[in-house]
Design a protein around this motif. Structure first.
Motif, PDB file in Angstrom:
ATOM      1  N   PHE A 184      -5.594  47.204  40.439  1.00  0.00           N
ATOM      2  CA  PHE A 184      -4.722  47.819  41.432  1.00  0.00           C
ATOM      3  C   PHE A 184      -4.093  46.741  42.321  1.00  0.00           C
ATOM      4  O   PHE A 184      -2.913  46.809  42.658  1.00  0.00           O
ATOM      5  CB  PHE A 184      -5.483  48.816  42.313  1.00  0.00           C
ATOM      6  N   ARG A 185      -4.921  45.760  42.700  1.00  0.00           N
ATOM      7  CA  ARG A 185      -4.441  44.713  43.608  1.00  0.00           C
ATOM      8  C   ARG A 185      -3.397  43.820  42.930  1.00  0.00           C
ATOM      9  O   ARG A 185      -2.436  43.367  43.559  1.00  0.00           O
ATOM     10  CB  ARG A 185      -5.613  43.858  44.089  1.00  0.00           C
ATOM     11  N   GLU A 186      -3.583  43.574  41.632  1.00  0.00           N
ATOM     12  CA  GLU A 186      -2.617  42.748  40.906  1.00  0.00           C
ATOM     13  C   GLU A 186      -1.257  43.445  40.820  1.00  0.00           C
ATOM     14  O   GLU A 186      -0.207  42.819  40.978  1.00  0.00           O
ATOM     15  CB  GLU A 186      -3.154  42.430  39.507  1.00  0.00           C
ATOM     16  N   ILE A 187      -1.290  44.756  40.561  1.00  0.00           N
ATOM     17  CA  ILE A 187      -0.029  45.494  40.464  1.00  0.00           C
ATOM     18  C   ILE A 187       0.596  45.651  41.846  1.00  0.00           C
ATOM     19  O   ILE A 187       1.811  45.592  42.002  1.00  0.00           O
ATOM     20  CB  ILE A 187      -0.253  46.853  39.762  1.00  0.00           C
ATOM     21  N   GLU A 188      -0.259  45.802  42.855  1.00  0.00           N
ATOM     22  CA  GLU A 188       0.249  45.850  44.232  1.00  0.00           C
ATOM     23  C   GLU A 188       1.042  44.583  44.545  1.00  0.00           C
ATOM     24  O   GLU A 188       2.121  44.643  45.151  1.00  0.00           O
ATOM     25  CB  GLU A 188      -0.909  45.998  45.227  1.00  0.00           C
ATOM     26  N   GLU A 189       0.533  43.459  44.108  1.00  0.00           N
ATOM     27  CA  GLU A 189       1.202  42.177  44.374  1.00  0.00           C
ATOM     28  C   GLU A 189       2.610  42.166  43.791  1.00  0.00           C
ATOM     29  O   GLU A 189       3.570  41.752  44.443  1.00  0.00           O
ATOM     30  CB  GLU A 189       0.366  41.038  43.771  1.00  0.00           C
ATOM     31  N   GLY A 190       2.731  42.655  42.539  1.00  0.00           N
ATOM     32  CA  GLY A 190       4.048  42.700  41.903  1.00  0.00           C
ATOM     33  C   GLY A 190       4.980  43.696  42.565  1.00  0.00           C
ATOM     34  O   GLY A 190       6.179  43.432  42.745  1.00  0.00           O
ATOM     35  N   LEU A 191       4.421  44.853  42.947  1.00  0.00           N
ATOM     36  CA  LEU A 191       5.249  45.894  43.558  1.00  0.00           C
ATOM     37  C   LEU A 191       5.668  45.538  44.978  1.00  0.00           C
ATOM     38  O   LEU A 191       6.754  45.926  45.425  1.00  0.00           O
ATOM     39  CB  LEU A 191       4.501  47.227  43.575  1.00  0.00           C
ATOM     40  N   MET A 192       4.798  44.820  45.688  1.00  0.00           N
ATOM     41  CA  MET A 192       5.082  44.524  47.093  1.00  0.00           C
ATOM     42  C   MET A 192       6.414  43.801  47.261  1.00  0.00           C
ATOM     43  O   MET A 192       7.190  44.106  48.178  1.00  0.00           O
ATOM     44  CB  MET A 192       3.957  43.697  47.710  1.00  0.00           C
ATOM     45  N   SER A 193       6.702  42.853  46.382  1.00  0.00           N
ATOM     46  CA  SER A 193       7.969  42.126  46.525  1.00  0.00           C
ATOM     47  C   SER A 193       9.152  43.066  46.285  1.00  0.00           C
ATOM     48  O   SER A 193      10.170  42.981  46.983  1.00  0.00           O
ATOM     49  CB  SER A 193       8.028  40.925  45.572  1.00  0.00           C
ATOM     50  N   LEU A 194       9.008  43.997  45.317  1.00  0.00           N
ATOM     51  CA  LEU A 194      10.074  44.975  45.068  1.00  0.00           C
ATOM     52  C   LEU A 194      10.227  45.922  46.247  1.00  0.00           C
ATOM     53  O   LEU A 194      11.342  46.231  46.682  1.00  0.00           O
ATOM     54  CB  LEU A 194       9.776  45.775  43.791  1.00  0.00           C
ATOM     55  N   TRP A 195       9.079  46.392  46.772  1.00  0.00           N
ATOM     56  CA  TRP A 195       9.115  47.318  47.908  1.00  0.00           C
ATOM     57  C   TRP A 195       9.704  46.637  49.153  1.00  0.00           C
ATOM     58  O   TRP A 195      10.497  47.237  49.877  1.00  0.00           O
ATOM     59  CB  TRP A 195       7.706  47.829  48.208  1.00  0.00           C
ATOM     60  N   GLN A 196       9.304  45.398  49.389  1.00  0.00           N
ATOM     61  CA  GLN A 196       9.798  44.688  50.573  1.00  0.00           C
ATOM     62  C   GLN A 196      11.304  44.415  50.467  1.00  0.00           C
ATOM     63  O   GLN A 196      12.048  44.585  51.437  1.00  0.00           O
ATOM     64  CB  GLN A 196       9.025  43.386  50.778  1.00  0.00           C
ATOM     65  N   ARG A 237       0.356  50.134  53.435  1.00  0.00           N
ATOM     66  CA  ARG A 237       1.266  49.046  53.828  1.00  0.00           C
ATOM     67  C   ARG A 237       2.227  49.482  54.931  1.00  0.00           C
ATOM     68  O   ARG A 237       2.694  48.658  55.715  1.00  0.00           O
ATOM     69  CB  ARG A 237       2.052  48.543  52.612  1.00  0.00           C
ATOM     70  N   VAL A 238       2.537  50.766  54.984  1.00  0.00           N
ATOM     71  CA  VAL A 238       3.352  51.273  56.094  1.00  0.00           C
ATOM     72  C   VAL A 238       2.503  51.320  57.368  1.00  0.00           C
ATOM     73  O   VAL A 238       2.955  50.958  58.456  1.00  0.00           O
ATOM     74  CB  VAL A 238       3.954  52.654  55.761  1.00  0.00           C
ATOM     75  N   LEU A 239       1.240  51.748  57.213  1.00  0.00           N
ATOM     76  CA  LEU A 239       0.336  51.801  58.374  1.00  0.00           C
ATOM     77  C   LEU A 239       0.097  50.423  58.978  1.00  0.00           C
ATOM     78  O   LEU A 239       0.034  50.272  60.198  1.00  0.00           O
ATOM     79  CB  LEU A 239      -1.009  52.419  57.962  1.00  0.00           C
ATOM     80  N   ASP A 240      -0.047  49.409  58.102  1.00  0.00           N
ATOM     81  CA  ASP A 240      -0.306  48.064  58.660  1.00  0.00           C
ATOM     82  C   ASP A 240       0.989  47.273  58.910  1.00  0.00           C
ATOM     83  O   ASP A 240       0.961  46.083  59.191  1.00  0.00           O
ATOM     84  CB  ASP A 240      -1.290  47.277  57.783  1.00  0.00           C
ATOM     85  N   ARG A 241       2.117  47.958  58.771  1.00  0.00           N
ATOM     86  CA  ARG A 241       3.448  47.425  59.109  1.00  0.00           C
ATOM     87  C   ARG A 241       3.933  46.320  58.174  1.00  0.00           C
ATOM     88  O   ARG A 241       4.880  45.616  58.489  1.00  0.00           O
ATOM     89  CB  ARG A 241       3.495  46.899  60.558  1.00  0.00           C
ATOM     90  N   THR A 242       3.276  46.173  57.029  1.00  0.00           N
ATOM     91  CA  THR A 242       3.790  45.207  56.039  1.00  0.00           C
ATOM     92  C   THR A 242       5.124  45.698  55.488  1.00  0.00           C
ATOM     93  O   THR A 242       6.031  44.907  55.208  1.00  0.00           O
ATOM     94  CB  THR A 242       2.784  45.035  54.881  1.00  0.00           C
ATOM     95  N   ILE A 243       5.219  47.015  55.290  1.00  0.00           N
ATOM     96  CA  ILE A 243       6.475  47.664  54.883  1.00  0.00           C
ATOM     97  C   ILE A 243       6.958  48.485  56.075  1.00  0.00           C
ATOM     98  O   ILE A 243       6.161  49.169  56.733  1.00  0.00           O
ATOM     99  CB  ILE A 243       6.259  48.587  53.660  1.00  0.00           C
ATOM    100  N   LYS A 244       8.254  48.430  56.321  1.00  0.00           N
ATOM    101  CA  LYS A 244       8.817  49.058  57.518  1.00  0.00           C
ATOM    102  C   LYS A 244       8.586  50.568  57.549  1.00  0.00           C
ATOM    103  O   LYS A 244       8.109  51.120  58.531  1.00  0.00           O
ATOM    104  CB  LYS A 244      10.311  48.741  57.582  1.00  0.00           C
ATOM    105  N   ASP A 245       8.953  51.249  56.461  1.00  0.00           N
ATOM    106  CA  ASP A 245       8.701  52.698  56.381  1.00  0.00           C
ATOM    107  C   ASP A 245       8.680  53.116  54.919  1.00  0.00           C
ATOM    108  O   ASP A 245       8.987  52.328  54.030  1.00  0.00           O
ATOM    109  CB  ASP A 245       9.733  53.506  57.182  1.00  0.00           C
ATOM    110  N   SER A 246       8.323  54.365  54.704  1.00  0.00           N
ATOM    111  CA  SER A 246       8.113  54.840  53.327  1.00  0.00           C
ATOM    112  C   SER A 246       9.375  55.407  52.683  1.00  0.00           C
ATOM    113  O   SER A 246       9.319  55.911  51.565  1.00  0.00           O
ATOM    114  CB  SER A 246       7.020  55.916  53.321  1.00  0.00           C
TER     115      SER A 246
END
Length: 317
Positions: free
Chosen positions: A123-135, A197-206
């Protein structure tokens, strides 16, 4: 060699009860598709972890399947399987596990799905890949459906696949740019991760994820974009099946458009309508809801979808 094809085996042995219904369903579905029909398959339960991509992937590649409606779990678990299957653990005596056994799995970071356990690390590995797309999406105000981010990850993400991508239904769907609808995506590991990630403010909103209502509008567009008769094969029940089939009464009754009802219907399910569950509702009940017509071919196979669906898809070849 004297070995039977799956079609010949089914024709020889499957004549009665659920086996007979499988034969009749397969023959009817093949006739429907050969006649130019379109088919949406709905996936509920743990079908992706059960490696349904082994049979669903080739059916997508051979253009027997024209759209998928699935739960968030089925969407993501096919990606987990694609990237890390060799790291899964088989849980052979899963019926005998005690609460202490389950805790031991948890303490080792293993998440059990019936007879197999998925490492939390995946899950964490895929999160890493998705995070850049989401950000990136968050920064430029882009909004997409959940599967579109995963398509991007599979096609452009420079990932190392752990299995043949032809055995991943999502990789085959990405290759074909197949329409995918995922109602209730929040009810998934990746949905939970985005919420975190929205709760910890890494991503601005959902809002980078398009909503379920937008998914229904996209499904309505797909349903109307082609004059071909359109059928639905419902695996299990739940939101995937109910969301997809409801597009027809929505268009007919709520919008007031004279669209055709579903032209073919099949269901593989163990649910019992006597418990009040929509998932087990027999096809005739769907007539009163303006989903199916009296003349619509209807099939219900009350059995284990992990056994039935690969056989059914093989009959379409």
């Amino acid at each position: 060699s004297g070995r039977m094809s799956v079609r010949d085996f089914v024709s020889e042995h499957f004549h009665h009860f659920n086996a007979g219904e499988l034969t009749r369903c397969g023959n009817s579905l093949k006739e429907f598709l050969d006649g130019g029909g379109r088919l949406i398959v709905t996936l509920a339960g743990a079908m992706s972890t059960a490696q349904i991509g082994r049979s669903l992937g080739p059916a997508i590649k051979s253009q027997k399947i024209h759209a998928i409606c699935c739960t968030g779990a089925n969407l993501e678990e096919d990606v987990f399987n694609l990237l890390a299957r060799s790291r899964y653990e088989d849980v052979k005596h899963w019926r005998d596990l005690s609460a202490a056994d389950e805790k031991e799995l948890r303490d080792r970071g293993m998440n059990r799905v019936t007879d197999v356990a998925i490492p939390e690390d995946v899950f964490r590995e895929i999160e890493e890949g998705l995070m850049s797309l989401w950000q990136d999406a968050s920064e430029v105000g882009d909004r997409r459906f959940p599967h579109e981010y995963l398509y991007d990850l599979i096609i452009h993400g420079d990932l190392e696949f752990d299995i043949d991508s032809g055995k991943s239904w999502l990789a085959c769907a990405a290759d074909a740019n197949l329409p995918v609808f995922t109602p209730g995506w929040e009810d998934s590991t990746l949905g939970n991760i985005l919420a975190a990630r929205v709760l910890d403010r890494t991503i601005k909103d959902s809002s980078i994820i398009k909503s379920g209502l937008e998914g229904m509008q996209a499904l309505a567009d797909w349903y109307r974009e082609d004059d071909s008769p359109t059928g639905i094969l419902q695996i299990g029940g739940g939101i995937a099946g109910d969301f997809a089939i409801s597009v027809v009464p929505m268009l007919r009754q709520d919008v007031g458009l004279d669209v055709p009802r579903w032209a073919w219907f099949g269901q593989i399910s163990e649910s019992r309508p006597s418990y009040g569950g929509y998932s087990g509702a027999p096809p005739n009940e769907k007539i009163s809801w303006d989903k199916l017509d009296v003349s619509t071919p209807k099939f219900v196979i009350e059995s284990d979808a992990t056994i039935v669906l690969p056989l059914l898809l093989s009959l379409l070849e």
